[in-house]
Design an enzyme around this catalytic site. Structure first.
Site, PDB file in Angstrom:
ATOM      1  NE  ARG A 139      -0.753  -1.115   4.761  1.00  0.00           N
ATOM      2  CZ  ARG A 139      -0.609  -0.456   5.918  1.00  0.00           C
ATOM      3  NH1 ARG A 139      -1.029   0.780   6.037  1.00  0.00           N
ATOM      4  NH2 ARG A 139      -0.035  -1.036   6.943  1.00  0.00           N
ATOM      5  CB  SER A 182      -4.918   2.844   6.824  1.00  0.00           C
ATOM      6  OG  SER A 182      -5.042   3.175   8.183  1.00  0.00           O
ATOM      7  CD  GLU A 240     -17.234   3.944   3.959  1.00  0.00           C
ATOM      8  OE1 GLU A 240     -18.456   4.148   4.131  1.00  0.00           O
ATOM      9  OE2 GLU A 240     -16.409   3.978   4.896  1.00  0.00           O
ATOM     10  CG  PHE A 287     -15.303   0.039   4.930  1.00  0.00           C
ATOM     11  CD1 PHE A 287     -16.277  -0.604   5.683  1.00  0.00           C
ATOM     12  CD2 PHE A 287     -14.093   0.338   5.532  1.00  0.00           C
ATOM     13  CE1 PHE A 287     -16.045  -0.932   7.016  1.00  0.00           C
ATOM     14  CE2 PHE A 287     -13.849   0.019   6.862  1.00  0.00           C
ATOM     15  CZ  PHE A 287     -14.829  -0.616   7.607  1.00  0.00           C
ATOM     16  CG  HIS A 327      -6.149  -2.294   5.730  1.00  0.00           C
ATOM     17  ND1 HIS A 327      -5.395  -1.394   5.013  1.00  0.00           N
ATOM     18  CD2 HIS A 327      -5.731  -2.194   7.009  1.00  0.00           C
ATOM     19  CE1 HIS A 327      -4.562  -0.772   5.824  1.00  0.00           C
ATOM     20  NE2 HIS A 327      -4.729  -1.240   7.042  1.00  0.00           N
ATOM     21  CG  ASP A 340      -8.451  -3.131  12.971  1.00  0.00           C
ATOM     22  OD1 ASP A 340      -8.168  -2.886  14.165  1.00  0.00           O
ATOM     23  OD2 ASP A 340      -8.317  -2.305  12.052  1.00  0.00           O
ATOM     24  NE  ARG A 390      -2.350  -3.333  10.045  1.00  0.00           N
ATOM     25  CZ  ARG A 390      -2.073  -3.963  11.178  1.00  0.00           C
ATOM     26  NH1 ARG A 390      -2.476  -5.204  11.370  1.00  0.00           N
ATOM     27  NH2 ARG A 390      -1.403  -3.346  12.123  1.00  0.00           N
TER      28      ARG A 390
END
Lengths: 278, 325
Positions: free
Chosen positions: B21, B48, B69, B94, B120, B128, B178
């Site tokens: 990322r 992130s 979103e 999302f 992610h 998470d 991630r």
């Protein structure tokens, strides 16, 4: 370039013709949304023949104003308006809702015929309008964006995400019109999930708002759009109180005609009322 | 097995582990120089997803959309309608789950030039937990007409994917993660949209993988080599449009196929390969992945072990399959 007018009688006549054309088209394909098409006609008439800068002969002109039919189920009203504006021949309306027709049940993006975005699922159009308005600001263009929302659409959470974006981004090149006809698919909105007070909500969300007692009054609409154009630093909302099925007595304020096309008999009555021989 | 079993663009040993990322963010910054029409939208996860790097460099072309979103996706569509080249980023769950219908109606159907780059994805999200681990995103995006789906395997490929999609008109979904990914390619690698890359050429079993599972598949091939089993390893980074030719050629040669993904085995890479082989070259197949379940909290890389998504699991599946032939 479309020649605009403020001649009230001329505009009323165009609205009458749009109503006739859309009812014939709906009757021809025997399905579609009668009530919400008729309630939008006067708004569309003023936008397309008195307000917007565009050229049907040069549909992808970069500096054109854009109209997004966020209430996509009002497609027949939009199509009849675009035909009258000269984007395509009126005969094309006979192909409404037919396979591979350019005039699908809900509008499908096709700049060449003046359809600026794919709509029909509620809660999309204002976000897309924001994107176009933001791009216009980024490019220092002076085009304006008009989005027509249904009042039922205000029950979509995504609409309020978009309403927040418009004001946070100070999109004064954007004008949203709410066709406040007080009916949704299942019936009267106040019996299903009332969204009142609409104007106060827009004000609370940081918009400049004008509520029109009669959203079919051509002069009031023209004046509201003028005010929208001269408003700086905020997006502008016109809450147009309308009558579902406006213009034909048998359809007016009848929830039943939300998603029902006129029968042959009903069309005959409607055309008579609108002053057109069947 | 001699080293010539490997393609010349593959590192013989896993290279440095890198946040792909971060490669996305840096590549966007670089592209921003030459593409003045790139705009970047993000839904409150800019640090992130690493779109914040673009935001620092080009604040006027960076749009923080807040936790919205659906609004972000349709706004990106609006930018595309006005001729911009929008990138929209958030977490995979999302981007594809929350906003799916906006992606369908406002992006995929009108075939707009929106680049959805989500981070992610998969269980490697880690601590998470299940709510944030997208295990259905490949499925949700690949079912949409006009949508292309790409899952890069390392830093080298990620940069090339981002550059390729920038020049390629139309909607695309890129799945990033991630965790740090071990580097598997050297500088000779050239990503081509729609082409799978064969990393190792073997004749006993074919392993198709994407994302983090590609490096696991390479490790599995080493374990199998110790057992005298010669595996083909294929990075199927473009899951749509899928490379039928490469999949069929590997299946014809090996007669046994394993798929490996950090995603539900239903509807993702395993599903896609099964569809291709069932139609074109019926082949025995075993799917390694999340077995129709949600994830859990834990260290991201350790969760691969926890859920049986490691090299040894792939190797065991291959041996079991070959033994039961």
């Amino acid at each position: 370039m479309m020649e605009l007018t403020t001649d009230i009688e001329a505009l009323k006549d165009r609205a009458r013709n749009i109503r006739i054309d859309l009812l014939k088209a709906l009757n021809n394909c025997k399905s579609g949304h009668t009530g919400g098409s008729l309630s939008s006609v006067d708004i569309l008439t003023v936008i397309y023949f008195s307000v917007m800068r565009y050229d049907p002969a040069n549909p992808s002109w970069q500096d054109r104003d854009r109209f997004i039919m966020s209430k996509g189920h009002g497609a027949p009203a939009l199509y009849a308006t675009l035909a009258l504006a000269g984007y395509f021949p009126r005969e094309e309306l006979n192909n409404l809702r037919k396979p591979a027709s350019i005039l699908q049940g809900h509008p499908e993006y096709d700049v060449s015929i003046g359809i600026e975005a794919t709509t029909g699922s509620l809660g999309h159009g204002l976000s897309a309008s924001n994107g176009i308005a933001l791009a216009g600001k980024l490019d220092k263009k002076d085009y304006r964006v008009y989005a027509l929302l249904s009042d039922g659409e205000l029950q979509e959470g995504a609409t309020w995400e978009a309403i927040t974006t418009s004001s946070y981004r100070k999109l004064d090149n954007l004008c949203a019109i709410v066709d406040r006809n007080r009916f949704q698919n299942d019936g009267a909105m106040d019996k299903i999930k009332d969204i009142s007070p609409v104007a106060d909500k827009f004000v609370a969300f940081g918009w400049e708002v004008e509520e029109l007692e009669d959203g079919h009054d051509i002069q009031s609409l023209i004046n509201a759009f003028d005010r929208a154009k001269s408003t700086k630093g905020k997006p502008f909302a016109i809450i147009a109180n309308t009558i579902k099925g406006k213009g034909v007595s048998i359809f007016e304020n009848k929830g039943h005609y939300h998603g029902v096309a006129p029968s042959d008999e009903e069309l005959k009555i409607a055309l008579k009322e609108l002053g057109e021989a069947a | 097995m001699s080293k010539s079993a490997y393609s010349d663009y593959v590192l013989e040993e896993p290279g440095e582990s890198i946040y792909i990322r971060e490669v996305y963010g840096k590549t966007l910054v670089d592209l921003g120089k030459s593409y003045s029409d790139i705009v970047v939208l993000d839904a409150d996860l800019t640090v992130s997803t690493k779109t914040n790097l673009f935001g620092k460099e080009y604040p006027e072309r960076f749009f923080t959309m807040g936790v919205s979103e659906q609004d972000m996706m349709a706004t990106a569509a609006g930018f595309a309608l006005a001729g911009k080249r929008p990138f929209a980023s958030t977490f995979a769950i999302f981007a594809t789950g929350r906003a799916w219908e906006h992606v369908r109606q406002s992006i995929a159907f009108p075939k707009l030039n929106v680049k959805i780059v989500a981070t992610h994805a998969g269980v490697t999200v880690g601590e998470d937990g299940a709510t944030h681990q997208a295990l259905e995103d490949i499925c949700l995006m690949r079912v949409l007409p006009n949508m292309r789906v790409i899952v890069p395997a390392d830093a080298i490929e990620t940069e090339q994917v981002i550059r390729t999609i920038t020049d390629n008109d139309g909607p695309v979904y890129v799945r990033l993660a991630r965790a740090k990914f071990p580097t598997i390619y050297n500088s000779k690698y050239k990503f081509e949209l729609g082409k799978a890359s064969i990393l190792r050429h073997g004749s006993d079993v074919g392993i198709f993988a994407a994302g983090i599972m590609v490096s696991e598949a390479l490790q599995a091939a080493k374990l199998l080599e110790e057992q005298g089993i010669d595996a083909s390893v294929v990075n199927l980074s473009t899951i749509k449009p899928i490379d039928v030719e490469t999949i069929v050629s590997v299946a014809e040669k090996t007669k046994a196929v394993i798929t490996a993904e950090d995603h539900n085995i239903i509807g993702g890479l395993g599903g896609a390969v099964s569809e291709v082989l069932s139609e074109h070259c019926p082949t025995r197949l075993k799917r390694i992945g999340m077995k129709d379940r949600f994830g859990t909290s834990g260290n991201g890389m350790k969760l691969l072990e926890y859920f049986g998504l490691k090299a040894n699991n792939i190797a065991e599946a291959a041996i079991e399959m070959l033994n039961s032939k």
